[in-house]
Design an enzyme around this catalytic site. Structure first.
Site, mmCIF file in Angstrom:
data_model
loop_
_atom_site.group_PDB
_atom_site.id
_atom_site.type_symbol
_atom_site.label_atom_id
_atom_site.label_comp_id
_atom_site.label_asym_id
_atom_site.label_seq_id
_atom_site.Cartn_x
_atom_site.Cartn_y
_atom_site.Cartn_z
ATOM 1 N N ASP A 78 45.548 50.736 40.639
ATOM 2 C CA ASP A 78 46.334 50.177 41.738
ATOM 3 C C ASP A 78 47.736 49.801 41.287
ATOM 4 O O ASP A 78 48.049 49.834 40.096
ATOM 5 C CB ASP A 78 45.616 48.958 42.343
ATOM 6 C CG ASP A 78 45.132 47.962 41.293
ATOM 7 O OD1 ASP A 78 45.571 48.045 40.130
ATOM 8 O OD2 ASP A 78 44.325 47.102 41.639
ATOM 9 N N ASN A 147 37.129 37.213 44.445
ATOM 10 C CA ASN A 147 36.539 37.523 45.759
ATOM 11 C C ASN A 147 35.728 38.828 45.716
ATOM 12 O O ASN A 147 35.317 39.339 46.754
ATOM 13 C CB ASN A 147 37.624 37.592 46.841
ATOM 14 C CG ASN A 147 38.611 38.735 46.620
ATOM 15 O OD1 ASN A 147 38.471 39.518 45.674
ATOM 16 N ND2 ASN A 147 39.601 38.845 47.495
ATOM 17 N N HIS A 149 36.775 41.767 44.645
ATOM 18 C CA HIS A 149 37.496 43.038 44.792
ATOM 19 C C HIS A 149 37.467 43.843 43.506
ATOM 20 O O HIS A 149 37.452 43.294 42.410
ATOM 21 C CB HIS A 149 38.924 42.834 45.320
ATOM 22 C CG HIS A 149 39.906 42.244 44.362
ATOM 23 N ND1 HIS A 149 41.044 41.604 44.782
ATOM 24 C CD2 HIS A 149 39.937 42.196 43.007
ATOM 25 C CE1 HIS A 149 41.734 41.207 43.721
ATOM 26 N NE2 HIS A 149 41.077 41.542 42.648
ATOM 27 N N GLU A 154 40.052 44.567 49.085
ATOM 28 C CA GLU A 154 39.773 43.193 49.480
ATOM 29 C C GLU A 154 38.564 43.158 50.434
ATOM 30 O O GLU A 154 38.166 44.200 50.962
ATOM 31 C CB GLU A 154 41.014 42.618 50.182
ATOM 32 C CG GLU A 154 42.279 42.630 49.319
ATOM 33 C CD GLU A 154 42.295 41.550 48.234
ATOM 34 O OE1 GLU A 154 41.247 41.259 47.633
ATOM 35 O OE2 GLU A 154 43.379 41.004 47.975
HETATM 36 P P1 PGA Z 1 42.039 39.417 36.141
HETATM 37 O O1 PGA Z 1 42.062 40.234 37.500
HETATM 38 O O2 PGA Z 1 41.543 40.355 35.083
HETATM 39 O O3 PGA Z 1 43.462 39.026 35.898
HETATM 40 O O4 PGA Z 1 41.125 38.264 36.342
HETATM 41 C C1 PGA Z 1 40.960 41.005 37.828
HETATM 42 C C2 PGA Z 1 41.108 41.567 39.223
HETATM 43 O O5 PGA Z 1 41.676 40.888 40.089
HETATM 44 O O6 PGA Z 1 40.625 42.678 39.460
#
Ligand code: PGA
Length: 260
Positions: A78, A147, A149, A154
């Protein structure tokens, strides 16, 4: 609880390691085993703080002459939209500084959704086609949001099938604000592989660390399959490896131990 520990849940192998360094080593073992078998395949990378431990280990193995990434095609999950490649919060910048500047992936074999594209929907179509025309999309690395994702998919009413242009939720903006001067500076949109795009990878390697991920790891792996938690789709994937530290494994183990 002692670590390391390995749990098998149908299609999902879960490794639980004592700390971030060991998570990185275990994830690198999984990645390198596949890379050795398929040195010319396509691999999907992820950003965020979680996979940094893996990238550190891959760089160390490359410097030790143990790793050759010259044959791979590298995709990324992404990118924020809009954002320039030079912005030090862009995922393009992150991948260069955290991994690609230090290993031998060929620059012409790197692709990431462009936060600079004039038309985000057209960029999603281009990116999805670039992945779908790969003969061998071997492995996708994933972190997980609080959450649930994966990528920036999302909570939603359906699992997005393809690369899509999304509006970030308030919770994701709040979680990512730590990297920006303020929450107001976090881009409000992103381009992300769809859950369907991710599911095309032959193998998925999901990494999660820290207590904030404990609840969602448990819900994703043992809860109902629900697009409100996009990682729960991985229960339907044929080959998933999950690497956790003991904090992120807490709720999963508590629930498994209570039924065994
Ligand atoms: P993080 O993000 O590794 O910074 O916790 C993970 C994500 O949001 O997919």
């Amino acid at each position: 609880m002692s670590a390391p520990r390995t749990i098998t849940l149908d299609n999902i192998t879960v490794y639980i390691e004592a700390n971030d360094t060991d998570v990185g080593k275990r994830a690198a073992d999984v990645f390198c085993t596949t890379l050795t078998q398929a040195p010319n395949a396509a691999y999907g990378f992820a950003t965020g703080s979680t996979p940094v431990c893996l990238y550190k280990e891959l760089i160390a193995r490359y410097k030790a002459g143990l790793l050759d990434m010259s044959g791979i095609t590298a995709f990324n999950l992404d990118e924020y939209y809009p954002i320039t490649k030079e912005n030090d919060q862009s995922y393009d910048y992150f991948m260069s500084t955290e991994l690609f500047n230090h290993v031998n992936v060929k620059p012409e074999n790197r692709d990431i959704p462009s936060g600079e594209a004039p038309d985000p929907e057209a960029e999603c179509l281009r990116y999805e086609k670039a992945i779908r025309t790969q003969e061998d999309f071997k492995l996708q690395i994933l972190g997980i949001g609080e959450n649930g994702h994966i990528g920036f998919n999302e909570p939603a009413s359906t699992f997005p099938a393809k690369t899509n242009y999304v509006e970030l939720t308030e919770s994701t903006i709040a979680a990512n604000a730590r990297f920006f001067e303020s929450a107001a500076d976090v881009p409000k949109h992103a381009l992300t592989m769809g859950v369907g795009t991710i599911m095309m990878a032959e193998q998925v390697l999901l990494i999660a660390t820290g207590p904030k991920k404990s609840r969602i790891v448990y819900e994703s792996l043992l809860g109902s399959i629900d697009p409100q938690v996009s990682a729960s789709a991985l229960q339907m994937h044929r080959n998933v490896t999950v690497v956790l530290d003991t904090d992120a494994a807490h709720d999963l183990l508590a629930n498994l131990d209570s039924v065994s």
